[in-house]
Design a protein around this motif. Structure first.
Motif, PDB file in Angstrom:
ATOM      1  N   GLY A 235     172.763 -60.139  26.943  1.00 34.86           N
ATOM      2  CA  GLY A 235     171.769 -59.425  26.146  1.00 34.86           C
ATOM      3  C   GLY A 235     170.947 -58.440  26.959  1.00 34.86           C
ATOM      4  N   VAL A 236     170.959 -58.586  28.291  1.00 33.98           N
ATOM      5  CA  VAL A 236     170.186 -57.676  29.155  1.00 33.98           C
ATOM      6  C   VAL A 236     170.854 -56.289  29.200  1.00 33.98           C
ATOM      7  CG1 VAL A 236     169.280 -57.355  31.519  1.00 33.98           C
ATOM      8  CG2 VAL A 236     169.229 -59.615  30.476  1.00 33.98           C
ATOM      9  N   LYS A 237     172.125 -56.267  28.862  1.00 38.07           N
ATOM     10  CA  LYS A 237     172.872 -55.041  28.529  1.00 38.07           C
ATOM     11  C   LYS A 237     173.306 -54.145  29.678  1.00 38.07           C
ATOM     12  CE  LYS A 237     172.327 -54.795  23.697  1.00 38.07           C
ATOM     13  NZ  LYS A 237     171.464 -55.893  23.392  1.00 38.07           N
TER      14      LYS A 237
ATOM     15  N   ALA B 240     165.253 -75.251  24.630  1.00 35.63           N
ATOM     16  CA  ALA B 240     164.054 -74.633  25.224  1.00 35.63           C
ATOM     17  C   ALA B 240     162.785 -75.396  24.845  1.00 35.63           C
ATOM     18  CB  ALA B 240     163.943 -73.188  24.754  1.00 35.63           C
ATOM     19  N   ASP B 241     161.838 -75.456  25.781  1.00 34.81           N
ATOM     20  CA  ASP B 241     160.528 -76.049  25.479  1.00 34.81           C
ATOM     21  C   ASP B 241     159.656 -75.016  24.771  1.00 34.81           C
ATOM     22  OD1 ASP B 241     160.631 -78.684  27.104  1.00 34.81           O
ATOM     23  OD2 ASP B 241     161.438 -77.163  28.451  1.00 34.81           O
ATOM     24  N   TYR B 242     159.841 -73.755  25.145  1.00 39.39           N
ATOM     25  CA  TYR B 242     159.110 -72.658  24.492  1.00 39.39           C
ATOM     26  C   TYR B 242     160.119 -71.569  24.149  1.00 39.39           C
ATOM     27  CZ  TYR B 242     155.121 -74.991  26.618  1.00 39.39           C
ATOM     28  OH  TYR B 242     154.206 -75.929  26.997  1.00 39.39           O
ATOM     29  N   SER B 243     160.072 -71.092  22.901  1.00 43.44           N
ATOM     30  CA  SER B 243     161.024 -70.044  22.500  1.00 43.44           C
ATOM     31  C   SER B 243     160.270 -68.822  22.012  1.00 43.44           C
ATOM     32  CB  SER B 243     161.899 -70.546  21.345  1.00 43.44           C
ATOM     33  OG  SER B 243     162.591 -71.693  21.749  1.00 43.44           O
TER      34      SER B 243
ATOM     35  N   ASP C 159     168.057 -63.826  18.548  1.00 44.49           N
ATOM     36  CA  ASP C 159     168.745 -64.575  17.503  1.00 44.49           C
ATOM     37  C   ASP C 159     168.086 -65.954  17.332  1.00 44.49           C
ATOM     38  OD1 ASP C 159     170.456 -65.978  15.895  1.00 44.49           O
ATOM     39  OD2 ASP C 159     172.171 -65.942  17.272  1.00 44.49           O
ATOM     40  N   PRO C 160     167.446 -66.203  16.174  1.00 45.77           N
ATOM     41  CA  PRO C 160     166.770 -67.498  15.998  1.00 45.77           C
ATOM     42  C   PRO C 160     167.738 -68.686  15.972  1.00 45.77           C
ATOM     43  CG  PRO C 160     166.689 -66.186  13.971  1.00 45.77           C
ATOM     44  CD  PRO C 160     167.311 -65.325  15.018  1.00 45.77           C
ATOM     45  N   GLU C 161     169.046 -68.397  15.839  1.00 50.12           N
ATOM     46  CA  GLU C 161     170.060 -69.472  15.812  1.00 50.12           C
ATOM     47  C   GLU C 161     170.697 -69.693  17.183  1.00 50.12           C
ATOM     48  OE1 GLU C 161     170.958 -71.061  12.855  1.00 50.12           O
ATOM     49  OE2 GLU C 161     169.328 -69.941  11.915  1.00 50.12           O
ATOM     50  N   ALA C 162     170.280 -68.965  18.189  1.00 55.60           N
ATOM     51  CA  ALA C 162     170.939 -69.090  19.511  1.00 55.60           C
ATOM     52  C   ALA C 162     170.780 -70.521  20.035  1.00 55.60           C
ATOM     53  CB  ALA C 162     170.337 -68.091  20.493  1.00 55.60           C
ATOM     54  N   PRO C 163     171.868 -71.122  20.539  1.00 57.62           N
ATOM     55  CA  PRO C 163     171.812 -72.522  21.006  1.00 57.62           C
ATOM     56  C   PRO C 163     170.764 -72.761  22.104  1.00 57.62           C
ATOM     57  CG  PRO C 163     174.088 -71.683  21.050  1.00 57.62           C
ATOM     58  CD  PRO C 163     173.228 -70.540  20.629  1.00 57.62           C
TER      59      PRO C 163
ATOM     60  N   GLY D  57     167.967 -63.344  27.042  1.00 55.71           N
ATOM     61  CA  GLY D  57     169.151 -62.654  26.512  1.00 55.71           C
ATOM     62  C   GLY D  57     170.441 -63.376  26.858  1.00 55.71           C
ATOM     63  N   LEU D  58     170.374 -64.673  26.894  1.00 51.94           N
ATOM     64  CA  LEU D  58     171.611 -65.463  27.078  1.00 51.94           C
ATOM     65  C   LEU D  58     171.670 -66.525  25.988  1.00 51.94           C
ATOM     66  CD1 LEU D  58     170.943 -68.447  28.613  1.00 51.94           C
ATOM     67  CD2 LEU D  58     170.612 -66.932  30.549  1.00 51.94           C
ATOM     68  N   SER D  59     172.905 -66.812  25.535  1.00 48.68           N
ATOM     69  CA  SER D  59     173.024 -67.616  24.311  1.00 48.68           C
ATOM     70  C   SER D  59     172.832 -69.109  24.548  1.00 48.68           C
ATOM     71  CB  SER D  59     174.392 -67.371  23.670  1.00 48.68           C
ATOM     72  OG  SER D  59     175.412 -67.685  24.588  1.00 48.68           O
ATOM     73  N   GLY D  60     173.137 -69.599  25.767  1.00 51.69           N
ATOM     74  CA  GLY D  60     173.011 -71.036  26.025  1.00 51.69           C
ATOM     75  C   GLY D  60     174.316 -71.760  25.753  1.00 51.69           C
TER      76      GLY D  60
END
Ligand code: FAD
Length: 323
Positions: A212-214, A299-302, A290-294, A267-270
């Protein structure tokens, strides 16, 4: 339990790695009232040996043999085997680093001993040492023990806290003559790859970027954030494959395993293979549009948003807070 435990210290650019102090803490726990013997090889080891005493060794064996200046499997394998034969330790502890992962199985096999790798914790029950290690990419933990023979163990960085430094602690430092011969490998030069100047496996804070950092330029903004935080920079394989950064930054199943106090996943999906390398970070902050990203699940904070808006804002706020 009174055991003799040998710890193979590890130097980098003339300095001891923190992990060596963590290995000493593990060794002290195993040894009880017994003896912890440190070993250091290569340049500067004579000067650094006293640090091993301050962090828990009772005595230290040092060799500045020219063949041990830089790590080679060939030379270090011979050195550790000789020390094991001379000292007869019940346990031998190394860091779970590139060196430890290479060296420990070779020496253990040669001495027909057992090895428990990637140890994150240990308990002593009577005469037994029970080691805890992650399995299934960190999704579960198993407890293992070896009942016979000297036990080799490699300790994962940032899991077993080092003992408090005690400058008043005394111990013997002895130069040992080792016979290192018939070497098949000679290091002529080493080229250091950049990871923001901080060793990722021992970093307290990591700023990691993904696809995602592109672009490589996009990674510059992560380096700036890392500078403000005094952090190391890491990456997903997606970012490395896209040539935004060097593979030496890759974190995950086929990259580095890290356990920082704070991990920024930007910017990484996990993907599961990425989580295998960082899910034991104490606090994970994810920035993803993406609110659905794994990654948001672990994550403790998103922060759900565009990283190109969020990261500059974060830098601005942190600069005000830190300076
Ligand atoms: P993507 O999955 O493409 O994710 C990019 C993310 O960026 C998305 O979530 C997207 O929403 C977000 N995004 C995009 N634009 C923005 C924006 N402007 N702002 C905010 N967010 C944005 N991977 C590893 O990382 N480490 C490993 O060690 C590893 N080993 C592997 C071993 C094997 C055998 C295999 C098969 C795979 C391995 N992988 C590893 C690859 C892994 O499966 C994934 O393909 C990889 O991690 C994906 O990288 P990524 O998250 O950067 O990319």
């Amino acid at each position: 339990m009174n055991k003799k435990v040998l710890v193979i210290g590890e130097m980098r650019e003339g300095e001891l790695r923190n992990l060596s102090f963590e290995c000493l803490a593990a060794a002290r726990k195993i040894a009880g009232e017994g003896e912890v013997v440190g070993a250091l090889f290569g340049e500067n080891s004579q000067q650094r040996a006293s640090q091993l005493i301050q962090y828990g060794a009772d005595r230290v064996l040092v060799s500045e043999d020219d063949n041990l200046k830089k790590y080679t499997t060939d030379a270090y394998r011979q050195a550790v085997i000789q020390l094991c034969n001379n000292e007869n330790p019940e346990s031998i502890i190394l860091g779970h680093t590139s060196m430890g992962k290479d060296l420990a199985p070779q020496v253990a096999a040669e001495l027909q001993s057992g090895l428990i790798s990637d140890v994150v914790d240990l308990e002593v029950e009577g005469d037994n040492v029970i080691f805890t290690r992650p399995i299934y990419s960190g999704k579960a933990f198993e407890k293992k023990q070896i009942e016979e023979g000297p036990i080799f163990a490699t300790v994962r960085p940032n899991n077993i806290p080092a003992l408090e430094k005690d400058e008043a602690r005394n111990g013997e430092i002895t130069s040992v003559d080792l016979s290192i011969k018939d070497l098949r490998t000679i290091i002529k030069d080493t080229v250091k790859k950049s990871t923001g100047g901080i060793d990722l496996s021992e970093a307290n804070i990591i700023v990691a970027g993904g696809r995602g950092v592109k672009s490589a330029e996009g990674f510059n903004t992560l380096y700036e954030l890392a500078d403000i935080l005094g952090a190391g920079v890491g990456a997903s394989r997606g970012a490395c494959d896209a040539e935004y950064c060097d593979y030496s930054l890759q974190i995950g199943q086929t990259g580095k395993v890290v356990t920082p106090d704070l991990y920024f996943a930007i910017g990484l999906s996990g993907a599961i293979q990425h989580l295998a390398g960082m899910s034991n970070a104490k606090v994970i902050v994810a920035i993803n549009k993406d609110p659905e990203a794994p990654i948001l699940e672990v994550a403790d904070y998103s922060i759900v948003g565009d990283l190109f808006e969020v990261v500059p804002l974060l830098k601005e706020i942190l600069k005000k807070e830190i300076y």
